[in-house]
Design a protein around this motif. Sequence first.
Motif, PDB file in Angstrom:
ATOM      1  N   LEU A 245     -15.259   1.920 -18.589  1.00 49.40           N
ATOM      2  CA  LEU A 245     -14.212   1.546 -19.536  1.00 49.40           C
ATOM      3  C   LEU A 245     -14.495   2.102 -20.930  1.00 49.40           C
ATOM      4  CD1 LEU A 245     -13.527  -2.160 -18.507  1.00 49.40           C
ATOM      5  CD2 LEU A 245     -11.893  -0.278 -18.417  1.00 49.40           C
ATOM      6  N   GLN A 246     -15.753   1.964 -21.372  1.00 47.81           N
ATOM      7  CA  GLN A 246     -16.070   2.465 -22.710  1.00 47.81           C
ATOM      8  C   GLN A 246     -15.984   3.988 -22.753  1.00 47.81           C
ATOM      9  OE1 GLN A 246     -19.171   0.508 -24.943  1.00 47.81           O
ATOM     10  NE2 GLN A 246     -19.713   2.396 -25.998  1.00 47.81           N
ATOM     11  N   SER A 247     -16.383   4.641 -21.683  1.00 46.17           N
ATOM     12  CA  SER A 247     -16.267   6.101 -21.624  1.00 46.17           C
ATOM     13  C   SER A 247     -14.810   6.532 -21.702  1.00 46.17           C
ATOM     14  CB  SER A 247     -16.890   6.620 -20.327  1.00 46.17           C
ATOM     15  OG  SER A 247     -18.267   6.304 -20.259  1.00 46.17           O
ATOM     16  N   TYR A 248     -13.952   5.774 -21.027  1.00 47.75           N
ATOM     17  CA  TYR A 248     -12.518   6.069 -21.056  1.00 47.75           C
ATOM     18  C   TYR A 248     -11.964   5.918 -22.476  1.00 47.75           C
ATOM     19  CZ  TYR A 248      -7.563   5.911 -19.777  1.00 47.75           C
ATOM     20  OH  TYR A 248      -6.210   6.150 -19.674  1.00 47.75           O
ATOM     21  N   ASP A 249     -12.492   4.933 -23.233  1.00 49.39           N
ATOM     22  CA  ASP A 249     -12.078   4.780 -24.635  1.00 49.39           C
ATOM     23  C   ASP A 249     -12.343   6.060 -25.424  1.00 49.39           C
ATOM     24  OD1 ASP A 249     -11.366   2.158 -24.188  1.00 49.39           O
ATOM     25  OD2 ASP A 249     -13.224   1.310 -25.005  1.00 49.39           O
ATOM     26  N   PHE A 250     -13.540   6.605 -25.267  1.00 50.21           N
ATOM     27  CA  PHE A 250     -13.911   7.813 -26.004  1.00 50.21           C
ATOM     28  C   PHE A 250     -12.987   8.967 -25.604  1.00 50.21           C
ATOM     29  CE2 PHE A 250     -18.009  10.094 -27.677  1.00 50.21           C
ATOM     30  CZ  PHE A 250     -17.257  10.703 -28.677  1.00 50.21           C
ATOM     31  N   LEU A 251     -12.761   9.110 -24.293  1.00 44.78           N
ATOM     32  CA  LEU A 251     -11.873  10.166 -23.805  1.00 44.78           C
ATOM     33  C   LEU A 251     -10.464  10.003 -24.380  1.00 44.78           C
ATOM     34  CD1 LEU A 251     -11.202  12.539 -21.834  1.00 44.78           C
ATOM     35  CD2 LEU A 251     -10.647  10.764 -20.130  1.00 44.78           C
ATOM     36  N   LYS A 252      -9.953   8.777 -24.351  1.00 47.60           N
ATOM     37  CA  LYS A 252      -8.595   8.521 -24.822  1.00 47.60           C
ATOM     38  C   LYS A 252      -8.459   8.848 -26.315  1.00 47.60           C
ATOM     39  CE  LYS A 252      -4.494   6.869 -23.712  1.00 47.60           C
ATOM     40  NZ  LYS A 252      -3.676   7.425 -22.618  1.00 47.60           N
ATOM     41  N   LEU A 253      -9.424   8.415 -27.119  1.00 45.07           N
ATOM     42  CA  LEU A 253      -9.367   8.690 -28.555  1.00 45.07           C
ATOM     43  C   LEU A 253      -9.599  10.169 -28.847  1.00 45.07           C
ATOM     44  CD1 LEU A 253     -11.258   5.548 -29.918  1.00 45.07           C
ATOM     45  CD2 LEU A 253      -8.798   6.013 -30.001  1.00 45.07           C
ATOM     46  N   TYR A 254     -10.398  10.826 -28.026  1.00 46.99           N
ATOM     47  CA  TYR A 254     -10.610  12.270 -28.156  1.00 46.99           C
ATOM     48  C   TYR A 254      -9.286  13.007 -27.933  1.00 46.99           C
ATOM     49  CZ  TYR A 254     -12.483  16.947 -27.023  1.00 46.99           C
ATOM     50  OH  TYR A 254     -12.733  18.304 -26.983  1.00 46.99           O
ATOM     51  N   GLU A 255      -8.552  12.587 -26.900  1.00 45.68           N
ATOM     52  CA  GLU A 255      -7.322  13.292 -26.539  1.00 45.68           C
ATOM     53  C   GLU A 255      -6.142  12.958 -27.462  1.00 45.68           C
ATOM     54  OE1 GLU A 255      -7.981  13.878 -21.715  1.00 45.68           O
ATOM     55  OE2 GLU A 255      -6.852  12.119 -22.439  1.00 45.68           O
ATOM     56  N   THR A 256      -6.063  11.703 -27.918  1.00 46.92           N
ATOM     57  CA  THR A 256      -4.886  11.287 -28.694  1.00 46.92           C
ATOM     58  C   THR A 256      -5.101  11.313 -30.199  1.00 46.92           C
ATOM     59  OG1 THR A 256      -5.525   8.946 -28.554  1.00 46.92           O
ATOM     60  CG2 THR A 256      -4.085   9.825 -26.807  1.00 46.92           C
ATOM     61  N   GLU A 257      -6.359  11.151 -30.634  1.00 46.16           N
ATOM     62  CA  GLU A 257      -6.648  11.072 -32.074  1.00 46.16           C
ATOM     63  C   GLU A 257      -7.572  12.191 -32.554  1.00 46.16           C
ATOM     64  OE1 GLU A 257      -5.209   8.847 -33.904  1.00 46.16           O
ATOM     65  OE2 GLU A 257      -4.440   7.420 -32.416  1.00 46.16           O
ATOM     66  N   LYS A 258      -7.914  13.113 -31.623  1.00 45.24           N
ATOM     67  CA  LYS A 258      -8.868  14.181 -31.951  1.00 45.24           C
ATOM     68  C   LYS A 258     -10.199  13.618 -32.460  1.00 45.24           C
ATOM     69  CE  LYS A 258      -5.234  17.541 -32.983  1.00 45.24           C
ATOM     70  NZ  LYS A 258      -4.664  18.484 -33.966  1.00 45.24           N
ATOM     71  N   CYS A 259     -10.601  12.497 -31.860  1.00 47.15           N
ATOM     72  CA  CYS A 259     -11.853  11.838 -32.238  1.00 47.15           C
ATOM     73  C   CYS A 259     -13.030  12.614 -31.648  1.00 47.15           C
ATOM     74  CB  CYS A 259     -11.845  10.400 -31.725  1.00 47.15           C
ATOM     75  SG  CYS A 259     -13.300   9.463 -32.170  1.00 47.15           S
ATOM     76  N   ARG A 260     -13.950  13.015 -32.517  1.00 45.56           N
ATOM     77  CA  ARG A 260     -15.055  13.870 -32.071  1.00 45.56           C
ATOM     78  C   ARG A 260     -16.420  13.181 -32.118  1.00 45.56           C
ATOM     79  NH1 ARG A 260     -13.691  19.225 -32.932  1.00 45.56           N
ATOM     80  NH2 ARG A 260     -15.675  19.762 -31.930  1.00 45.56           N
ATOM     81  N   LEU A 261     -16.466  11.945 -32.647  1.00 46.13           N
ATOM     82  CA  LEU A 261     -17.761  11.285 -32.824  1.00 46.13           C
ATOM     83  C   LEU A 261     -17.632   9.792 -32.547  1.00 46.13           C
ATOM     84  CD1 LEU A 261     -20.736  11.120 -33.902  1.00 46.13           C
ATOM     85  CD2 LEU A 261     -19.751  10.911 -36.216  1.00 46.13           C
ATOM     86  N   GLN A 262     -18.578   9.263 -31.747  1.00 42.39           N
ATOM     87  CA  GLN A 262     -18.690   7.817 -31.578  1.00 42.39           C
ATOM     88  C   GLN A 262     -19.985   7.351 -32.216  1.00 42.39           C
ATOM     89  OE1 GLN A 262     -18.629   6.255 -27.565  1.00 42.39           O
ATOM     90  NE2 GLN A 262     -18.849   4.148 -28.256  1.00 42.39           N
ATOM     91  N   VAL A 263     -19.889   6.278 -33.021  1.00 40.94           N
ATOM     92  CA  VAL A 263     -21.051   5.672 -33.675  1.00 40.94           C
ATOM     93  C   VAL A 263     -21.232   4.275 -33.111  1.00 40.94           C
ATOM     94  CG1 VAL A 263     -22.022   4.876 -35.873  1.00 40.94           C
ATOM     95  CG2 VAL A 263     -20.699   7.007 -35.787  1.00 40.94           C
ATOM     96  N   GLY A 264     -22.466   3.902 -32.807  1.00 40.79           N
ATOM     97  CA  GLY A 264     -22.724   2.553 -32.282  1.00 40.79           C
ATOM     98  C   GLY A 264     -24.164   2.156 -32.482  1.00 40.79           C
ATOM     99  N   GLY A 265     -24.486   0.937 -32.093  1.00 40.96           N
ATOM    100  CA  GLY A 265     -25.873   0.479 -32.144  1.00 40.96           C
ATOM    101  C   GLY A 265     -26.713   1.209 -31.111  1.00 40.96           C
ATOM    102  N   SER A 266     -28.029   1.161 -31.288  1.00 38.36           N
ATOM    103  CA  SER A 266     -28.912   1.916 -30.388  1.00 38.36           C
ATOM    104  C   SER A 266     -28.787   1.462 -28.940  1.00 38.36           C
ATOM    105  CB  SER A 266     -30.366   1.792 -30.853  1.00 38.36           C
ATOM    106  OG  SER A 266     -30.782   0.438 -30.869  1.00 38.36           O
ATOM    107  N   ASP A 267     -28.353   0.211 -28.710  1.00 41.27           N
ATOM    108  CA  ASP A 267     -28.174  -0.251 -27.332  1.00 41.27           C
ATOM    109  C   ASP A 267     -26.946   0.369 -26.671  1.00 41.27           C
ATOM    110  OD1 ASP A 267     -26.379  -1.598 -28.972  1.00 41.27           O
ATOM    111  OD2 ASP A 267     -26.489  -3.472 -27.849  1.00 41.27           O
ATOM    112  N   GLN A 268     -26.132   1.105 -27.456  1.00 39.82           N
ATOM    113  CA  GLN A 268     -24.935   1.752 -26.915  1.00 39.82           C
ATOM    114  C   GLN A 268     -25.153   3.216 -26.541  1.00 39.82           C
ATOM    115  OE1 GLN A 268     -21.974   0.056 -26.273  1.00 39.82           O
ATOM    116  NE2 GLN A 268     -23.405  -1.623 -26.683  1.00 39.82           N
ATOM    117  N   TRP A 269     -26.378   3.697 -26.650  1.00 42.16           N
ATOM    118  CA  TRP A 269     -26.652   5.115 -26.391  1.00 42.16           C
ATOM    119  C   TRP A 269     -26.180   5.536 -25.003  1.00 42.16           C
ATOM    120  CZ3 TRP A 269     -27.553   9.318 -29.035  1.00 42.16           C
ATOM    121  CH2 TRP A 269     -28.121  10.439 -28.432  1.00 42.16           C
ATOM    122  N   GLY A 270     -26.482   4.729 -23.993  1.00 45.52           N
ATOM    123  CA  GLY A 270     -26.078   5.073 -22.632  1.00 45.52           C
ATOM    124  C   GLY A 270     -24.574   5.139 -22.470  1.00 45.52           C
TER     125      GLY A 270
END
Length: 415
Positions: A170-195
């Motif tokens: 689900l979280q991976s799909y979020d990144f893909l969706k924002l990449y495709e619709t908002e041209k989002c190129r970077l995700q920032v998160g806490g170190s526990d979100q690296w995976g």
Amino acid sequence: MELLNDLEFRGLVNQMTDEEGLKEQLKQPTTLYTGFDPTADSLHIGHLLPILTLKRFQQAGHQVIALVGGATGMIGDPSGRSDERSLNTLDTVKLFSDRIKDQLSRFLPLEGENPITIRNNYEWTEEMSIIDFLRDIGKHFPISYMLAKDSVDSRMENGISYTEFSYMLLQSYDFLKLYETEKCRLQVGGSDQWGNITAGLELIRRFGHSEKAFGLTVPLVTKSDGQKFGKTAGGAVWLDADKTSPYEFYQFWINVDDADVIKFIKYFTFMSHEEIEALAAEVTEAPEKRVAQRRLAEEMTKLVHGEAGLEQAERITKAFFSGDLMSLQPEDMEDAFKGMPQFELDGERNLVDLLVEAKISPSKRQAREDVTNGAVYLNGEREQALDKMITREDTLGEFTIIRRGKKKYFVIRHV
């Protein structure tokens, strides 16, 4: 480069994918996002680090998206947990989502120059069928790849449900969706979100997108003694004034250990490098003055609760320090005494008896000694009369405040 140098100075870079590529990308305005799952009706101070990191990007001219996890919040992130989360209802998650959105807008401007965007991932998952999700997203995730992620591997011994196992998709799909619709190129998160972040990058690659995306994590905040940051005897330190009052919030920061104070100033404030280095010298040369702690408490309380919240917190702090409780204003009372040991008094009671009943003194003998030795104060005034009766006339606002010794306060509520 200036932004990344500042993040490095502040210790805010834990990991990043393709450092040179990210440095090149950030030479131009870049869209980035961070997700916030609505697991409660308020954010807490642990969320401040990613929020303020987004604010640093926004101030540097980049386009920021704060993503409220209306969908992922229904599932629960297994990262950093040893057991399964309790699942909330859809109505509860929607309520929490709205409140989180309101809180985020206090720190990240929705209007004016370079406003941020707040999105909710429930928007693009609500109408998606499980068949579509498995066919379009799930097929890109080999089981061996998912099992290798720390968030999953760390839970294998105690067990992880398929529900939480699917969170990464689900979280991976979020990144893909924002990449495709908002041209989002970077995700920032806490170190526990690296995976989860790197899984999103892999999904973008598997969809055949040529423009590279990046990930950056900030450290999880811990104290120098290894204890969890943001916890007190009363529980989490919340950003909601109804859950953690401005006074309690101020006290959390002013009581930060010398070993942590400069690290937290770097993390959480927007003070210049020169100001921070000057405060670091103060901590080394005169730690007893606690100049850095006061500055940190001022900056953070003003940020979260505004000038009025800071003024109230300082007013209450001064009253307790001086013992002049009569100087407190009526609107200060509830916040000032919140979190103190409390005892309900029906009718009136002899002071010595009350000290024992309320467990302020361990015995009648000790209670008498405390009173005659001048160790007991009523509403800030020393009381040495053994025959003193406590009645409703002895109230400060709605309470009688008893102090034993220098710092032990107790609240008597008249019922």
